[in-house]
Scaffold this motif. Structure first.
Motif, PDB file in Angstrom:
ATOM      1  N   UNK A  34       0.871  -1.177   0.000  1.00 57.10           N
ATOM      2  CA  UNK A  34       0.000   0.000   0.000  1.00 57.10           C
ATOM      3  C   UNK A  34       0.906   1.224   0.000  1.00 57.10           C
ATOM      4  N   UNK A  35       0.911   1.950  -1.109  1.00 59.43           N
ATOM      5  CA  UNK A  35       1.748   3.131  -1.263  1.00 59.43           C
ATOM      6  C   UNK A  35       0.845   4.349  -1.268  1.00 59.43           C
ATOM      7  N   UNK A  36       1.080   5.275  -0.344  1.00 54.70           N
ATOM      8  CA  UNK A  36       0.201   6.428  -0.183  1.00 54.70           C
ATOM      9  C   UNK A  36       0.973   7.725  -0.349  1.00 54.70           C
ATOM     10  N   UNK A  37       0.436   8.602  -1.180  1.00 55.86           N
ATOM     11  CA  UNK A  37       0.902   9.982  -1.236  1.00 55.86           C
ATOM     12  C   UNK A  37      -0.172  10.834  -0.583  1.00 55.86           C
ATOM     13  N   UNK A  38       0.159  11.450   0.529  1.00 53.26           N
ATOM     14  CA  UNK A  38      -0.795  12.321   1.221  1.00 53.26           C
ATOM     15  C   UNK A  38      -0.549  13.748   0.734  1.00 53.26           C
ATOM     16  N   UNK A  39      -1.359  14.167  -0.234  1.00 56.35           N
ATOM     17  CA  UNK A  39      -1.164  15.461  -0.883  1.00 56.35           C
ATOM     18  C   UNK A  39      -1.665  16.626  -0.033  1.00 56.35           C
ATOM     19  N   UNK A  40      -2.666  16.334   0.819  1.00 54.48           N
ATOM     20  CA  UNK A  40      -3.279  17.403   1.603  1.00 54.48           C
ATOM     21  C   UNK A  40      -3.808  16.867   2.911  1.00 54.48           C
ATOM     22  N   UNK A  41      -5.059  17.160   3.187  1.00 58.94           N
ATOM     23  CA  UNK A  41      -5.643  16.796   4.474  1.00 58.94           C
ATOM     24  C   UNK A  41      -5.914  15.304   4.585  1.00 58.94           C
ATOM     25  N   UNK A  53      -6.003   7.434   9.474  1.00 55.49           N
ATOM     26  CA  UNK A  53      -5.626   6.029   9.407  1.00 55.49           C
ATOM     27  C   UNK A  53      -5.527   5.544   7.965  1.00 55.49           C
ATOM     28  N   UNK A  54      -6.136   6.275   7.039  1.00 45.13           N
ATOM     29  CA  UNK A  54      -5.934   5.963   5.624  1.00 45.13           C
ATOM     30  C   UNK A  54      -4.462   6.125   5.279  1.00 45.13           C
ATOM     31  N   UNK A  55      -3.835   7.147   5.866  1.00 43.74           N
ATOM     32  CA  UNK A  55      -2.394   7.320   5.721  1.00 43.74           C
ATOM     33  C   UNK A  55      -1.635   6.341   6.609  1.00 43.74           C
ATOM     34  N   UNK A  56      -2.015   6.250   7.868  1.00 47.64           N
ATOM     35  CA  UNK A  56      -1.262   5.444   8.830  1.00 47.64           C
ATOM     36  C   UNK A  56      -1.208   3.971   8.500  1.00 47.64           C
ATOM     37  N   UNK A  57      -2.258   3.446   7.843  1.00 54.65           N
ATOM     38  CA  UNK A  57      -2.304   2.024   7.544  1.00 54.65           C
ATOM     39  C   UNK A  57      -1.684   1.722   6.170  1.00 54.65           C
ATOM     40  N   UNK A  58      -0.632   2.403   5.863  1.00 53.35           N
ATOM     41  CA  UNK A  58       0.050   2.235   4.575  1.00 53.35           C
ATOM     42  C   UNK A  58       1.462   1.709   4.820  1.00 53.35           C
ATOM     43  N   UNK A  59       1.996   1.038   3.824  1.00 49.38           N
ATOM     44  CA  UNK A  59       3.349   0.497   3.942  1.00 49.38           C
ATOM     45  C   UNK A  59       4.411   1.539   3.614  1.00 49.38           C
ATOM     46  N   UNK A  60       4.103   2.419   2.670  1.00 46.51           N
ATOM     47  CA  UNK A  60       5.023   3.475   2.256  1.00 46.51           C
ATOM     48  C   UNK A  60       4.238   4.781   2.183  1.00 46.51           C
ATOM     49  N   UNK A  61       4.716   5.812   2.884  1.00 47.18           N
ATOM     50  CA  UNK A  61       3.970   7.067   2.992  1.00 47.18           C
ATOM     51  C   UNK A  61       4.833   8.219   2.510  1.00 47.18           C
ATOM     52  N   UNK A  62       4.325   8.932   1.525  1.00 47.08           N
ATOM     53  CA  UNK A  62       4.993  10.106   0.978  1.00 47.08           C
ATOM     54  C   UNK A  62       4.192  11.338   1.393  1.00 47.08           C
ATOM     55  N   UNK A  63       4.862  12.327   1.957  1.00 48.85           N
ATOM     56  CA  UNK A  63       4.199  13.554   2.381  1.00 48.85           C
ATOM     57  C   UNK A  63       4.795  14.751   1.654  1.00 48.85           C
ATOM     58  N   UNK A  64       3.991  15.787   1.498  1.00 48.11           N
ATOM     59  CA  UNK A  64       4.377  16.965   0.731  1.00 48.11           C
ATOM     60  C   UNK A  64       4.620  18.144   1.671  1.00 48.11           C
ATOM     61  N   UNK A  65       5.808  18.702   1.588  1.00 44.59           N
ATOM     62  CA  UNK A  65       6.173  19.823   2.440  1.00 44.59           C
ATOM     63  C   UNK A  65       5.154  20.978   2.289  1.00 44.59           C
ATOM     64  N   UNK A  66       4.682  21.456   3.413  1.00 45.80           N
ATOM     65  CA  UNK A  66       3.790  22.602   3.428  1.00 45.80           C
ATOM     66  C   UNK A  66       2.358  22.318   3.033  1.00 45.80           C
ATOM     67  N   UNK A  67       2.044  21.080   2.593  1.00 50.33           N
ATOM     68  CA  UNK A  67       0.687  20.765   2.147  1.00 50.33           C
ATOM     69  C   UNK A  67       0.054  19.633   2.938  1.00 50.33           C
TER      70      UNK A  67
END
Length: 542
Positions: free
Chosen positions: A181-188, A195-209
């Motif tokens: 499960x690869x997640x890019x959390x672009x915003x909120x 937990x949609x983000x937390x229950x992921x294997x790989x999490x990418x977050x965007x600075x300032x967003x």
């Protein structure tokens, strides 16, 4: 070889009428899809001003350029957001489909944050659960692009809150099954959505967003009196440097999608072979033009049609080896290939009778023995009724067919082509029987029975009840009741109603049938090839 001979008179008035009707339905479907895209694209200036990409731009960038993308459930929630057919925006607030990311076939799901900040729209939950189910069944890695305001509190229903837990359960199941499960959390990604983000294997977050927290600043202050900014509470830098929730810190949306693609590129995952290469493209196309599929199916489900003529226009070389052709002939079974891939086909040239049910049962079992996927092309008003059929054991033999469908050990694909009424929907692997994939042609109709039959049945029952009481019934009241029942049935049986309720995986243009079936057969074949031993890896978060 058993080539299906053409019997379609393409110059006839009936063919032209069917074609005009089908094209009108396709135009309506495409218009609704375009309305959703336009509604999301209307936020383009706002997104670009703050350095973000629109949701569909994100999907396009995460996918391999030029690769196929099978979008799913585009009509989800139609007329459930607003009852006005001219204003409803379907899609459930989600862009979802199957495509290639760094050469790996994946399920891709993106919140459509251009519409109501990505809040789940009506039937968005059902759509999310269905695409997760498809990912699990077909052993597909799950790539999600998150930016959501969460549930729409103005439409809060406790059952949606409770059922919504299945989203998070499924993310855990995907990971446990070895499906990354690869997640890019672009915003909120707030409250339960965190937990949609937390229950992921790989999490990418965007600075300032990126924003991921269980309680935002207003709720935090109301609940505890603590004051904190969004960045302090759940920003990308905090989560990648302090909490450890984020694994990768991206500078912007494009960088985040690049990182997601890099993650997929490094995974030890089998890449599907290219079916367009000379050694794999040994199949022949159909002998008849797919354009002719537009004029084969009548708009009136009571009119007969030879479904072999539809089959001939999407199978290899129009070569169909029919099974038991002279026994139960209203039920058509046979073997074919689609872009070289074997498939068994079951369809209807009329109601299901006792011989037809027995033949279908035998054919399903034979396909399971040879590991051949099965396509059910629904075009039936159901199982035959009447004294002779009851004495012949219609219930018994129909039940055996339903048992065979339920117990089948090969991938089953359902295509609603015409009517799918009564228990015929069950025997032909309707949505309730969990086909691996389920699509509809625009003219398809699904119901327990036709509206006129339902109205007439209730009229007979009502008249009989009045006669027992010795009271006459007014014809005007009886006619009004019949009209009301007909309206209820007719208003729910077309694809714009059933697909809105996520009772299929999408409505497809009949001309795209070969392409869609080729893709889903490849997906099913790849899933079958993945052994349990190859699937036993998942990432344990610290």
């Amino acid at each position: 070889m058993a080539i299906i001979e053409n019997t379609i008179a393409t110059g006839s008035a009936a063919f032209q009428g069917n074609r005009d009707g089908m094209l009108a339905l396709i135009a309506r479907m495409r218009g609704l899809e375009e309305r959703t895209r336009a509604a999301s694209a209307a936020a383009k200036d706002r997104f670009h001003k703050r350095g973000q990409l629109l949701p569909r731009e994100r999907v396009a960038l995460v996918l391999d350029p030029g690769s196929p993308f099978l979008e799913l459930s585009t009509l989800a929630g139609y007329m459930f957001d607003v009852p006005d057919p001219d204003k409803s925006v379907p899609g459930g607030g989600l862009v979802a489909g199957i495509g290639f990311v760094s050469g790996i076939r994946c399920m891709v799901s993106a919140n459509d944050a251009g519409i109501d900040a990505g809040a789940l729209q009506p039937y968005g939950l059902d759509k999310t659960l269905r695409v997760q189910e498809l990912a699990l069944e077909n052993k597909l890695p799950y790539v999600q692009l998150v930016e959501s305001a969460g549930a729409n509190l103005l439409r809060y229903r406790v059952e949606d809150f409770v059922r919504g837990g299945n989203i998070f359960r499924n993310l855990a199941r995907l990971s446990a099954a070895g499906l990354p499960v690869v997640t890019v959390t672009h915003g909120s990604s707030t409250a339960g959505g965190a937990y949609q983000t937390g229950l992921s294997d790989y999490i990418v977050m965007v600075r300032g967003r990126t924003r991921a927290f269980l309680a935002g600043p207003p709720l935090l202050k109301a609940a505890t009196g603590e004051i904190a900014t969004e960045e302090e509470l759940g920003g990308a830098e905090m989560h990648t440097q302090i909490s450890g929730l984020g694994d990768y810190l991206a500078e912007d949306d494009r960088d985040a999608l690049r990182i997601a693609r890099d993650i997929m590129a490094k995974l030890p995952w089998d890449r599907p072979r290219d079916r367009s290469t000379p050694e794999s493209a040994s199949f022949k196309p159909p002998r008849y033009d797919a354009e002719e599929l537009l004029g084969i199916m009548p708009m009136d489900h009571k009119r007969p049609v030879d479904m072999r003529q539809a089959i001939a226009r999407f199978i290899d070389d129009s070569d169909f080896t029919e099974f038991g052709a002279n026994y139960g002939p209203a039920t058509v079974c046979g073997h074919a290939r689609i872009e070289g891939q074997a498939i068994g086909i079951i369809t209807n040239n009329g109601p299901l009778d006792v011989p037809g049910a027995n033949k279908a049962t035998h054919f399903i079992q034979a396909c399971c023995q040879s590991r051949t996927p099965i396509l059910y092309m629904n075009n039936t008003t159901g199982y035959m009724v009447g004294r002779a059929y009851e004495e012949a054991g219609m219930i018994k033999h129909g039940s055996k067919m339903i048992q065979a469908v339920t117990s089948a050990t090969v991938p089953q694909i359902t295509l609603y082509c015409g009517a799918s009424f009564g228990a015929g929907n069950y025997g032909m692997c309707g949505r309730g029987f969990h086909p691996r994939f389920c699509f509809s042609w625009p003219n398809a109709k699904t119901a327990v029975m036709g509206g006129e039959q339902a109205a007439e049945t209730m009229a007979i029952v009502t008249e009989a009840a009045a006669a027992r009481r010795g009271k006459p019934i007014e014809k005007e009241k009886l006619d009004a009741m019949k009209a009301q029942i007909t309206g209820v049935f007719d208003g729910q049986m077309d694809v714009f109603s059933t697909s809105a309720r996520v009772l299929d995986d999408g409505v497809i243009d009949p001309r795209d049938t070969r392409t869609v079936l080729s893709e889903v057969l490849a997906i099913c074949r790849e899933a079958e090839a993945r052994t349990p031993q190859r699937m036993q890896f998942s990432v344990a978060r610290p």
